[in-house]
Design an enzyme around this catalytic site. Structure first.
Site, PDB file in Angstrom:
ATOM      1  N   LYS A 116       0.777  -1.239  -0.275  1.00 47.75           N
ATOM      2  CA  LYS A 116      -0.018   0.098   0.141  1.00 47.75           C
ATOM      3  C   LYS A 116       0.856   1.136  -0.175  1.00 47.75           C
ATOM      4  O   LYS A 116       0.371   2.351  -0.414  1.00 47.75           O
ATOM      5  CB  LYS A 116      -0.860  -0.193   1.131  1.00 47.75           C
ATOM      6  CG  LYS A 116      -2.085  -1.107   1.035  1.00 47.75           C
ATOM      7  CD  LYS A 116      -2.888  -1.057   2.367  1.00 47.75           C
ATOM      8  CE  LYS A 116      -4.164  -2.049   2.346  1.00 47.75           C
ATOM      9  NZ  LYS A 116      -3.738  -3.427   2.154  1.00 47.75           N
ATOM     10  N   GLU A 200      -2.636   6.034   8.453  1.00 46.41           N
ATOM     11  CA  GLU A 200      -3.321   6.972   7.508  1.00 46.41           C
ATOM     12  C   GLU A 200      -4.273   7.838   8.537  1.00 46.41           C
ATOM     13  O   GLU A 200      -4.760   7.421   9.638  1.00 46.41           O
ATOM     14  CB  GLU A 200      -4.388   6.312   6.537  1.00 46.41           C
ATOM     15  CG  GLU A 200      -3.936   5.764   5.551  1.00 46.41           C
ATOM     16  CD  GLU A 200      -4.840   5.086   4.569  1.00 46.41           C
ATOM     17  OE1 GLU A 200      -4.397   4.612   3.321  1.00 46.41           O
ATOM     18  OE2 GLU A 200      -5.970   4.947   4.862  1.00 46.41           O
ATOM     19  N   HIS A 235     -13.951  -3.527   9.288  1.00 49.14           N
ATOM     20  CA  HIS A 235     -13.290  -3.121   8.007  1.00 49.14           C
ATOM     21  C   HIS A 235     -13.598  -4.413   7.181  1.00 49.14           C
ATOM     22  O   HIS A 235     -12.882  -4.505   6.057  1.00 49.14           O
ATOM     23  CB  HIS A 235     -11.717  -3.031   8.161  1.00 49.14           C
ATOM     24  CG  HIS A 235     -11.709  -1.989   9.133  1.00 49.14           C
ATOM     25  ND1 HIS A 235     -11.650  -0.370   8.852  1.00 49.14           N
ATOM     26  CD2 HIS A 235     -10.931  -1.837  10.288  1.00 49.14           C
ATOM     27  CE1 HIS A 235     -11.349   0.247   9.671  1.00 49.14           C
ATOM     28  NE2 HIS A 235     -10.831  -0.697  10.476  1.00 49.14           N
ATOM     29  N   ARG A 297      -7.249  -7.946  -8.584  1.00 48.72           N
ATOM     30  CA  ARG A 297      -8.039  -9.229  -8.660  1.00 48.72           C
ATOM     31  C   ARG A 297      -9.479  -8.985  -8.690  1.00 48.72           C
ATOM     32  O   ARG A 297      -9.876  -7.723  -8.969  1.00 48.72           O
ATOM     33  CB  ARG A 297      -7.732 -10.085  -7.496  1.00 48.72           C
ATOM     34  CG  ARG A 297      -8.199  -9.241  -6.112  1.00 48.72           C
ATOM     35  CD  ARG A 297      -8.214 -10.358  -4.890  1.00 48.72           C
ATOM     36  NE  ARG A 297      -8.098  -9.397  -3.584  1.00 48.72           N
ATOM     37  CZ  ARG A 297      -9.395  -8.919  -3.038  1.00 48.72           C
ATOM     38  NH1 ARG A 297     -10.419  -9.098  -3.664  1.00 48.72           N
ATOM     39  NH2 ARG A 297      -9.032  -8.233  -2.010  1.00 48.72           N
TER      40      ARG A 297
END
Length: 625
Positions: A116, A200, A235, A297
């Site tokens: 990421k 983040e 999440h 994907r």
């Protein structure tokens, strides 16, 4: 065109790929572990190969075994599905090096988006807006804590190699950062073999918006519009829909164009998803939407995109992998109606969403499209993800789609494995959701009202009693209620519902309704009545007790086989209701077992690293009374 295809996956996605491959005339090869020897995807494929023991690390995650199976069966191509090895660049390269077609993006594209932090740096270079945060290589806990403080709480700690909600923690208070980081890294190490994280800024009114993109080997890249995946728990996506509610044409054009730029930046081929986080505090606006990550994907929620576009994304994958150009240009794609998908999990919301395992003695799903990898008589094992089906609907408008999906969840009848069907039905019925007032914190904000199992309705009790007693009801001991003039004759009975006695007024004389048997499962000496997505075990009550009676004796049992990764108490400790006692790792997730009431720890039978079986007493709690 590919003539034979090995699916390097299991469950519903393997069955989904087999369905399209068969329609295209492609021979299919399944792979399976010990636990999946009799699985639905094995039964549906033209051929199946055993690749190892039940744990994924000994079967579905062993690339060498999968490539060997493809060679042994003459499979020309490998489709990885999602999860497992689908985003493993080394596996993709090994497949290609073996002379087998890889149904997925180029290994270099997977690498570019796989971590990421590196992906965000590439997006910044491509002019794609990204969420503020820390992407540095220094992973010292002190440095990470300092960066979190500089960003400003709340923050999100995310495994750089993560996905599916694993290896991700929200932190609101600096005092909780160290524990959250450690938990995140443990889960990341177990799931991905990589403990690195990024930090983040946590958006306080976040919407999770993602765009389906598709590229081919001829330089074409298109988007297939957006999906809203904001309804999440820990999440993990729960309900997805397309298009996104409240998305205006200008914002849609901006976010979809950014997604195409992101895909082109990594020379993307095949199906992929660009995930964005939106600050929805003032509605959806193009200047408040940021890139989060790319999933290289096919996504779990791809059916909602298929429903609004009329495109079979698996067919597109197979055609592109065969060297064909994309079947449609951007101007040939449009949105038709509204689609929604609910993920049916084998879990018990009333027990902290602990996964549920066992044989599906009864399994009945009713909706226009069901994606599943199991059927009645199959077993839900402790080795894999607890999702057992996806319920998908398509309607002319959002309101109709919500009603259709709520009906599908309300009539999802499963026994004895517990599911979240009732939870989903109640979630879909929330007026805030129907009005589009959603963000990723929606479930957490309303969870207390959503998880409590409601009492069995009087109508369902009446139906259950009639099934249990049948034509012999005149011989049964009854408790007569007061009679009323000009009213239907009533009889008061006591039924044991989930082990607890309850009084009901039931109609007489016996007059079975047409649906009495359709929403019930008859056992030897009891009945399971399905009502609004819930399953209730109903028995005739006997004053001496019922076979299903329970007592809150303070024994904390292991809900399934797993590994102990944390023990937070010792004998003699005083604890309060809800306090974490033991953490169990099972079904690819961490599960905290908590105190059911205030008391004193009388006994601890759990050790960190120990493997435990289902039903083992891990902790015994004494009320001290």
């Amino acid at each position: 065109m590919i003539q034979s295809l090995l699916i390097a996956n299991r469950g519903e996605i393997a069955c989904r790929i087999i369905r399209t491959a068969r329609a295209m005339g492609i021979r299919t090869v399944a792979v399976y572990s010990d636990a999946d020897a009799k699985a639905l995807h094995v039964r549906q494929a033209d051929e199946a190969v055993h690749i190892g023991a039940s744990p994924a690390r000994e079967s579905y995650l062993v690339g060498e075994k999968i490539i060997a199976a493809a060679k042994a069966t003459g499979a020309a191509a490998i489709h990885p599905g999602y999860g497992f090895l689908s985003e493993n660049a080394e596996f993709a390269k090994a497949v290609i090096d073996a002379g087998i077609v890889w149904v997925g993006p180029k290994p270099d594209s997977i690498r570019a988006m796989g971590l990421k932090d590196a992906a965000k740096a590439r997006m910044i270079a491509a002019g794609v807006p990204v969420t503020p945060g820390y992407l540095g290589e220094d992973q010292a806990p002190e440095r990470l804590a300092a960066e979190a403080a500089a960003i400003g709480y709340p923050v999100l700690v995310k495994a750089v190699a993560g996905g599916g909600g694993k290896g991700m923690r929200r932190v609101d208070d600096p005092a909780d950062f160290a524990d959250a980081l450690a938990s995140c890294q443990r889960e990341a190490a177990s799931s991905f073999g990589n403990t690195d994280v990024l930090i983040e800024k946590y958006i306080l009114s976040p919407r999770h918006i993602e765009v389906q993109v598709f590229g081919d080997t001829h330089g074409n890249v298109v988007h297939l519009f957006e999906r809203d995946c904001s309804l999440q728990r820990r999440h993990q996506k729960v309900i997805e829909e397309a298009p996104a509610p409240g998305m205006d044409p200008d914002t849609r054009e901006a976010i979809c164009a950014a997604a195409v730029r992101a895909a082109r930046a990594v020379d993307y081929v095949g199906a992929g998803t660009i995930e964005f986080i939106a600050d929805a505090s003032d509605g959806l606006r193009a200047d408040r939407i940021w890139f989060m990550e790319m999933n290289t994907r096919l996504q779990v929620e791809h059916p909602v995109t298929e429903e609004i576009t009329g495109v079979d994304l698996v067919e597109w994958q197979l055609r592109v992998a065969s060297g064909e150009a994309l079947p449609k240009r951007q101007d040939e794609l449009s949105i038709n109606g509204w689609a929604m998908e609910a993920r049916l999990y084998a879990e018990d919301p009333a027990s902290g969403f602990l996964p549920s395992i066992g044989v599906l003695q009864h399994f009945s799903l009713r909706t226009m499209r069901v994606e599943t990898g199991v059927g009645a008589g199959d077993e839900i094992s402790p080795f894999y993800d607890p999702m057992i089906a996806k319920l998908v609907v398509h309607a002319p408008c959002r309101g109709d789609a919500i009603s259709d999906l709520q009906g599908a969840c309300s009539t999802a009848d499963v026994w004895p494995v517990k599911t979240n069907a009732g939870f989903l039905a109640r979630l879909l019925d929330r007026v805030e959701f129907r009005d589009g007032m959603i963000d990723t914190g929606f479930i957490a904000a309303h969870q207390e009202a959503l998880i409590e199992k409601p009492m069995l309705s009087a109508e369902a009790a009446d139906a259950a009693y009639n099934i249990l007693v049948g034509p012999q009801r005149d011989c049964m001991p009854l408790f007569r209620s007061g009679f009323r003039l000009n009213a239907a004759s009533q009889t008061e009975v006591i039924l044991a519902v989930d082990g607890a006695p309850r009084r009901f007024d039931v109609s007489e004389p016996f007059s079975p309704l047409a649906d009495y048997g359709a929403r019930a499962f008859q056992g030897r000496d009891s009945l399971v009545k399905f009502d609004s997505g819930y399953a209730y075990r109903v028995e005739l009550y006997h004053p001496r007790g019922t076979a299903t009676g329970t007592a809150a004796d303070g024994a904390i049992l292991s809900p399934m086989p797993g590994r102990i990764i944390a023990v937070d108490v010792a004998a003699g400790d005083t604890v309060t209701k809800g306090q974490k006692l033991v953490t169990l790792e099972a079904m690819k997730m961490e599960h905290s077992l908590t105190a059911p009431f205030d008391g004193t720890i009388a006994e601890v039978n759990a050790e960190i690293g120990g493997q435990v079986q289902e039903g083992v007493v891990l902790v015994r709690l004494d009320t001290g009374a």
